[in-house]
Scaffold this motif. Structure first.
Motif, PDB file in Angstrom:
ATOM      1  N   LEU A 157       0.861  -1.193   0.000  1.00  7.22           N
ATOM      2  CA  LEU A 157       0.000   0.000   0.000  1.00  7.22           C
ATOM      3  C   LEU A 157       0.892   1.236   0.000  1.00  7.22           C
ATOM      4  O   LEU A 157       2.076   1.142   0.327  1.00  7.22           O
ATOM      5  CB  LEU A 157      -0.889   0.008   1.250  1.00  7.22           C
ATOM      6  N   THR A 165      -1.556   5.890   2.536  1.00  6.61           N
ATOM      7  CA  THR A 165      -2.693   5.028   2.891  1.00  6.61           C
ATOM      8  C   THR A 165      -2.432   4.372   4.246  1.00  6.61           C
ATOM      9  O   THR A 165      -3.327   4.281   5.091  1.00  6.61           O
ATOM     10  CB  THR A 165      -2.931   3.944   1.808  1.00  6.61           C
ATOM     11  N   HIS A 185      -4.629   4.701   7.758  1.00  6.31           N
ATOM     12  CA  HIS A 185      -5.129   3.593   8.588  1.00  6.31           C
ATOM     13  C   HIS A 185      -4.557   3.663  10.006  1.00  6.31           C
ATOM     14  O   HIS A 185      -5.261   3.385  10.970  1.00  6.31           O
ATOM     15  CB  HIS A 185      -4.794   2.248   7.949  1.00  6.31           C
ATOM     16  N   GLU A 239     -10.350   2.082   1.322  1.00 10.49           N
ATOM     17  CA  GLU A 239      -9.683   2.143   0.025  1.00 10.49           C
ATOM     18  C   GLU A 239     -10.713   2.219  -1.112  1.00 10.49           C
ATOM     19  O   GLU A 239     -10.484   2.874  -2.127  1.00 10.49           O
ATOM     20  CB  GLU A 239      -8.751   0.941  -0.164  1.00 10.49           C
ATOM     21  N   PHE A 250     -11.613   5.736  -1.291  1.00  4.77           N
ATOM     22  CA  PHE A 250     -10.556   6.544  -1.920  1.00  4.77           C
ATOM     23  C   PHE A 250     -10.728   6.515  -3.447  1.00  4.77           C
ATOM     24  O   PHE A 250     -10.530   7.524  -4.121  1.00  4.77           O
ATOM     25  CB  PHE A 250      -9.154   6.018  -1.574  1.00  4.77           C
ATOM     26  N   HIS A 265      -4.645  12.548   3.905  1.00  2.00           N
ATOM     27  CA  HIS A 265      -4.619  11.519   2.865  1.00  2.00           C
ATOM     28  C   HIS A 265      -5.709  11.764   1.824  1.00  2.00           C
ATOM     29  O   HIS A 265      -5.468  11.670   0.621  1.00  2.00           O
ATOM     30  CB  HIS A 265      -4.792  10.140   3.508  1.00  2.00           C
TER      31      HIS A 265
END
Lengths: 184, 122
Positions: A41, A45, A49, B34, B37, B98
């Protein structure tokens, strides 16, 4: 762990990437780039997390030379799910209030001027009705069957069924000497 | 429709389809963040595809004007994203950083592609 913290933790764990991060950290403490390389990843990312895991109390961070190292918060994972379930709920008071209101509705529906109109078919409702009748009995006293029947008959004519059901519901005890009111 | 325009539109369509596909795969693999995203990326492509359509409508057949109109918007719109990224950075909010960086990376890629397509032929 509060209820809100438990919900936050469970939500956080319900994600494959985060679970993979935790699995890696259970092996050894790691920094972001190492985790990124290991799990395929991007570093950002992984940081995303880790922020969520950190907010949920699942990981902790510490500085080691140039790197910010992340480690598993083992203490939180040693808490059993049963312990979490047994925690006093923020909702407990509301639940108790709802239960009391329900109980009163059943009593109002089945009793009229102190008399039982009918024996409820639903076990939950019957239990409430039997508890009300049990209040007519004193603790620490032995009753003969006849006395029991007379007390129950003040509520309903079918005292045999009610007497048997009170024993089955463990509201009354019975042996050779007679009947007695059981503690909750 | 010019060659560049066709290429650029095809680029958007392919990227959007790819994001949709990856989003589905991530969701099926229990990687909800994800998957989100990818939806964020898809949204950025959709926004700039729409802007490109507006450029096409407003600038007629002038390809250079279209490109300039598009690049101007591609500078203006991400200003808020950049500000939001900086604010998140100041507050150590890695999650927000992010998300903003995904948007900024995507628009950077779109701008590069725009330049590439127009440079090839102009």
């Amino acid at each position: 762990m509060t209820e809100a913290e438990a919900i936050n933790l469970f939500k956080c764990l319900a994600d494959k990437s985060r679970l993979q991060i935790l699995k890696s950290l259970s092996v050894e403490d790691m920094y972001v780039e190492r985790l990124a390389e290991r799990l395929g990843l991007t570093a950002s990312t992984i940081s995303f997390h880790l922020k969520k895991l950190s907010d949920a109390g699942a990981v902790t961070a510490y500085k080691n030379q140039y790197y910010m190292m992340y480690s598993l918060n083992k203490e939180i994972f040693q808490t059993s799910i049963l312990e979490i379930l047994q925690q006093e709920s923020d909702e407990a008071q509301k639940q108790a209030q709802r239960d009391a209101e329900y109980r009163q509705r059943v009593i109002d529906a089945f009793f009229e001027y102190g008399k039982l109109k009918s024996i409820p078919a639903q076990l939950k409702k019957e239990r409430i009705v039997l508890e009300v009748i049990a209040e007519a009995f004193d603790f620490d006293r032995i009753y003969s069957e006849k006395e029991v029947n007379i007390i129950i008959a003040d509520f309903h004519d079918d005292f045999c069924t009610i007497r048997r059901d009170m024993i089955a519901a463990r509201l009354l005890g019975r042996n050779g000497t007679g009947y007695w009111r059981m503690q909750k | 429709m010019s060659e560049q325009q066709r290429k650029f539109e095809l680029y958007f369509e392919e990227r959007i389809a790819s994001c949709k596909q990856r989003s589905k795969l991530f969701a099926a693999d229990e990687r909800k963040d994800e998957s989100n995203f990818e939806k964020i990326r898809e949204n950025v492509y959709e926004i700039f595809k729409t802007i490109f359509s507006a450029a096409d409508r407003d600038c007629g057949k002038d390809d250079l004007a279209k490109k300039q109109f598009f690049l101007q918007k591609a500078e203006q719109i991400p200003m808020n994203w950049r500000a939001s990224y900086e604010k998140a950075k100041q507050n150590g909010d890695a999650a927000k950083m992010h998300i903003e960086s995904i948007k900024l990376d995507t628009i950077r890629e779109i701008k590069d592609m725009c330049m590439q397509i127009w440079e090839e032929t102009i």
